[in-house]
Structure formats: C-alpha cells, structure tokens
Motif scaffolding. Structure first.
Motif, mmCIF file in Angstrom:
data_model
loop_
_atom_site.group_PDB
_atom_site.id
_atom_site.type_symbol
_atom_site.label_atom_id
_atom_site.label_comp_id
_atom_site.label_asym_id
_atom_site.label_seq_id
_atom_site.Cartn_x
_atom_site.Cartn_y
_atom_site.Cartn_z
ATOM 1 N N TYR A 139 0.159 87.774 3.475
ATOM 2 C CA TYR A 139 0.572 89.157 3.283
ATOM 3 C C TYR A 139 1.228 89.692 4.559
ATOM 4 C CZ TYR A 139 0.471 94.168 2.617
ATOM 5 O OH TYR A 139 0.840 95.489 2.535
ATOM 6 N N ALA A 140 0.579 89.493 5.695
ATOM 7 C CA ALA A 140 1.116 89.997 6.968
ATOM 8 C C ALA A 140 2.481 89.396 7.283
ATOM 9 C CB ALA A 140 0.130 89.726 8.101
ATOM 10 N N ASP A 141 2.710 88.151 6.860
ATOM 11 C CA ASP A 141 4.020 87.527 7.080
ATOM 12 C C ASP A 141 5.136 88.307 6.374
ATOM 13 O OD1 ASP A 141 3.038 85.522 8.692
ATOM 14 O OD2 ASP A 141 3.066 83.979 7.121
ATOM 15 N N CYS A 142 4.797 89.062 5.356
ATOM 16 C CA CYS A 142 5.784 89.854 4.619
ATOM 17 C C CYS A 142 5.936 91.264 5.191
ATOM 18 C CB CYS A 142 5.374 89.946 3.148
ATOM 19 S SG CYS A 142 5.345 88.343 2.325
ATOM 20 N N VAL A 143 5.150 91.586 6.209
ATOM 21 C CA VAL A 143 5.185 92.909 6.834
ATOM 22 C C VAL A 143 5.977 92.819 8.131
ATOM 23 C CG1 VAL A 143 3.784 94.721 7.918
ATOM 24 C CG2 VAL A 143 2.994 93.622 5.798
ATOM 25 N N GLU A 144 7.098 93.493 8.166
ATOM 26 C CA GLU A 144 7.937 93.501 9.369
ATOM 27 C C GLU A 144 7.146 94.077 10.543
ATOM 28 O OE1 GLU A 144 11.770 95.963 10.965
ATOM 29 O OE2 GLU A 144 11.793 95.337 8.865
ATOM 30 N N GLY A 145 7.133 93.344 11.642
ATOM 31 C CA GLY A 145 6.457 93.813 12.846
ATOM 32 C C GLY A 145 4.943 93.679 12.816
ATOM 33 N N ALA A 146 4.419 92.862 11.904
ATOM 34 C CA ALA A 146 2.967 92.672 11.823
ATOM 35 C C ALA A 146 2.460 91.890 13.019
ATOM 36 C CB ALA A 146 2.604 91.935 10.538
ATOM 37 N N LYS A 147 1.255 92.255 13.464
ATOM 38 C CA LYS A 147 0.632 91.573 14.588
ATOM 39 C C LYS A 147 -0.843 91.340 14.265
ATOM 40 C CE LYS A 147 -0.413 92.219 19.462
ATOM 41 N NZ LYS A 147 -0.492 93.217 20.541
ATOM 42 N N GLU A 148 -1.281 90.089 14.299
ATOM 43 C CA GLU A 148 -2.688 89.772 14.095
ATOM 44 C C GLU A 148 -3.423 90.025 15.408
ATOM 45 O OE1 GLU A 148 -5.409 85.856 13.297
ATOM 46 O OE2 GLU A 148 -3.607 86.055 12.061
ATOM 47 N N CYS A 149 -4.459 90.851 15.332
ATOM 48 C CA CYS A 149 -5.153 91.265 16.554
ATOM 49 C C CYS A 149 -6.585 90.762 16.663
ATOM 50 C CB CYS A 149 -5.145 92.778 16.651
ATOM 51 S SG CYS A 149 -3.484 93.448 16.837
ATOM 52 N N GLY A 150 -7.160 90.275 15.575
ATOM 53 C CA GLY A 150 -8.524 89.769 15.659
ATOM 54 C C GLY A 150 -9.073 89.439 14.293
ATOM 55 N N LEU A 151 -10.101 88.591 14.294
ATOM 56 C CA LEU A 151 -10.740 88.220 13.038
ATOM 57 C C LEU A 151 -12.200 87.899 13.259
ATOM 58 C CD1 LEU A 151 -10.776 84.837 13.174
ATOM 59 C CD2 LEU A 151 -8.432 85.186 12.511
ATOM 60 N N ILE A 152 -12.935 87.992 12.180
ATOM 61 C CA ILE A 152 -14.360 87.691 12.203
ATOM 62 C C ILE A 152 -14.661 86.671 11.124
ATOM 63 C CG2 ILE A 152 -16.687 88.605 11.853
ATOM 64 C CD1 ILE A 152 -15.634 91.255 12.952
ATOM 65 N N TYR A 153 -15.220 85.551 11.558
ATOM 66 C CA TYR A 153 -15.688 84.508 10.650
ATOM 67 C C TYR A 153 -17.150 84.803 10.319
ATOM 68 C CZ TYR A 153 -11.738 81.425 11.877
ATOM 69 O OH TYR A 153 -10.493 80.869 12.060
ATOM 70 N N GLY A 154 -17.394 85.397 9.186
ATOM 71 C CA GLY A 154 -18.761 85.721 8.784
ATOM 72 C C GLY A 154 -19.386 84.614 7.970
ATOM 73 N N ALA A 155 -19.527 83.462 8.569
ATOM 74 C CA ALA A 155 -20.072 82.300 7.855
ATOM 75 C C ALA A 155 -21.602 82.341 7.822
ATOM 76 C CB ALA A 155 -19.601 81.012 8.525
ATOM 77 N N GLY A 156 -22.143 81.786 6.745
ATOM 78 C CA GLY A 156 -23.584 81.623 6.629
ATOM 79 C C GLY A 156 -24.335 82.862 6.174
ATOM 80 N N VAL A 157 -23.646 83.788 5.497
ATOM 81 C CA VAL A 157 -24.319 84.975 4.975
ATOM 82 C C VAL A 157 -24.040 85.070 3.477
ATOM 83 C CG1 VAL A 157 -24.408 86.249 7.142
ATOM 84 C CG2 VAL A 157 -22.389 86.475 5.729
ATOM 85 N N TYR A 158 -25.084 85.065 2.695
ATOM 86 C CA TYR A 158 -24.924 85.059 1.244
ATOM 87 C C TYR A 158 -25.573 86.283 0.609
ATOM 88 C CZ TYR A 158 -25.450 83.728 -3.639
ATOM 89 O OH TYR A 158 -25.426 83.729 -5.009
ATOM 90 N N GLU A 159 -26.881 86.396 0.712
ATOM 91 C CA GLU A 159 -27.578 87.516 0.092
ATOM 92 C C GLU A 159 -27.109 88.827 0.684
ATOM 93 O OE1 GLU A 159 -29.604 87.340 -2.499
ATOM 94 O OE2 GLU A 159 -29.482 85.157 -2.552
ATOM 95 N N LYS A 160 -27.054 89.849 -0.144
ATOM 96 C CA LYS A 160 -26.637 91.176 0.297
ATOM 97 C C LYS A 160 -27.470 91.599 1.513
ATOM 98 C CE LYS A 160 -26.096 95.885 -1.406
ATOM 99 N NZ LYS A 160 -26.242 96.760 -2.575
ATOM 100 N N GLY A 161 -26.770 91.966 2.578
ATOM 101 C CA GLY A 161 -27.437 92.417 3.792
ATOM 102 C C GLY A 161 -27.827 91.314 4.759
ATOM 103 N N ALA A 162 -27.544 90.067 4.418
ATOM 104 C CA ALA A 162 -27.929 88.946 5.287
ATOM 105 C C ALA A 162 -27.275 89.027 6.666
ATOM 106 C CB ALA A 162 -27.586 87.611 4.620
ATOM 107 N N VAL A 163 -26.178 89.734 6.767
ATOM 108 C CA VAL A 163 -25.452 89.838 8.029
ATOM 109 C C VAL A 163 -26.164 90.765 9.031
ATOM 110 C CG1 VAL A 163 -23.924 91.767 7.430
ATOM 111 C CG2 VAL A 163 -23.090 89.959 8.932
ATOM 112 N N LYS A 164 -27.059 91.617 8.515
ATOM 113 C CA LYS A 164 -27.791 92.532 9.402
ATOM 114 C C LYS A 164 -28.572 91.724 10.437
ATOM 115 C CE LYS A 164 -28.492 96.197 6.012
ATOM 116 N NZ LYS A 164 -29.483 96.899 5.194
ATOM 117 N N ASN A 165 -28.678 92.257 11.596
ATOM 118 C CA ASN A 165 -29.428 91.630 12.698
ATOM 119 C C ASN A 165 -28.895 90.262 13.082
ATOM 120 O OD1 ASN A 165 -31.234 93.892 12.812
ATOM 121 N ND2 ASN A 165 -32.267 93.047 11.024
#
Length: 180
Positions: A139-165
């Motif tokens: 999608y960003a490749d289709c946006v003129e002047g797009a710049k990727e600034c950061g990302l988060i790999y949220g691996a290993g979280v399944y159940e709702k709220g597992a990402v907490k703590n």
C-alpha cells in the motif's frame, strides 16, 4: 511541531493484542505533543471495493455509501498513519484490507505520509508477521512520498490481552514517542 497521527486498528477484538499496542503507540505519540486519533476499523461500516471505478468518473466519490468517505478524508489529512492488524493466515485481516482497497477512490491524494506498522500473531516466529508487513508496504508503495518509520513484530500473542505485561507494550509506547 505537532503532527496529525491516524491509527487504523484493524483488530476485530476491542482490547485485542494489536489494538492494545495501538493504544500504547497512541499514548507515546500524544506525550510527544501530537494530535492523535485511533479508528477501530471494525466499528466502522466499510464495505469491500467492488472494482466498479465509479470513483474515476465522479471526482473520487465512491458509489458505496458507508463510513469510508469520512475515514479516507482523515487518511488524506494525516501526516502519520499507523496500520495495525492481527495476522490471519500470514496476512492482514479482512477489515483493514477492505479499508486499504477502498482508498482507491482518492489514492492520488494520499501523499507524503510517515507509516508505522504493527502486527500481532500467535506464532512465536517474527517472520510470521512479514506478509502482513509486505501488504502494508504494498500500500505504501502506492503512496507518493511514503516513508516507513517503524514497525512492531508482535509475535507469540494469541489470547486477547496476552500482549499485556510484555516488552511489546513498552516498544509500542517508545515508538509512539518518536513521532515528532
């Protein structure tokens, strides 16, 4: 200088893992002095693109009358866009993909955006987020002047709220703080 930050939370679960990471990103971005809005895509009525190209003959007005016109204007007006999705079968979820596809009505007006990406998945391997990030990058490749600034790999979280703590919450907050 304050930026307009638009967070597009694709999680169908309010308080789901990617949604919680959006909240932490938002907290950091607000603390950095930005104007931040989070949209939970699942709470909007956004139908899928039908490929009718009515928009090309009507000055960017879509034939489908739903919440997308309002959301698309916010995308156009934003300086920063955060795309967040749980990983479904190694890709972006349907709610966020429908929104992305519907930007076609005025896609040439979406310019000069800073993009941040958040993906969460049950799989422990970070590589399981890659196709989702590739969808966002497509999608960003289709946006003129797009710049990727950061990302988060949220691996290993399944159940709702597992990402907490987990360190992912702080990572999202710190990434939000970097928006200046």
């Amino acid at each position: 200088m304050s930026k307009k930050v638009l967070i597009l939370s694709g999680s169908p679960r309010k308080g789901g893992n990617s949604d919680l990471l959006c909240d932490e990103f938002m907290r950091g971005a607000i603390e950095s002095g930005n104007n931040v809005e989070k949209i939970r895509v699942a709470e909007k009525k956004i139908d899928f693109c039908r490929g009718c190209y009515y928009c090309t003959k009507s000055g960017g007005v879509c034939a489908i009358k739903d919440d997308m016109a309002e959301v698309l204007q916010k995308i156009i007006d934003a300086d920063v866009i955060v795309l967040a999705s749980p990983v479904y079968f190694y890709s972006v979820d349907a709610q966020l993909k429908a929104l992305i596809d519907r930007t076609v009505a005025r896609w040439l007006e979406v310019k000069d955006k800073e993009f941040y990406y958040i993906a969460t998945c049950a799989d422990e391997e970070k590589t399981s987020c890659e196709r989702t990030f590739e969808c966002f990058r497509g999608y960003a490749d289709c946006v003129e002047g797009a710049k990727e600034c950061g990302l988060i790999y949220g691996a290993g979280v399944y159940e709702k709220g597992a990402v907490k703590n987990t360190p992912l919450m702080n990572e999202a907050y710190m990434l939000g703080l970097k928006v200046k």
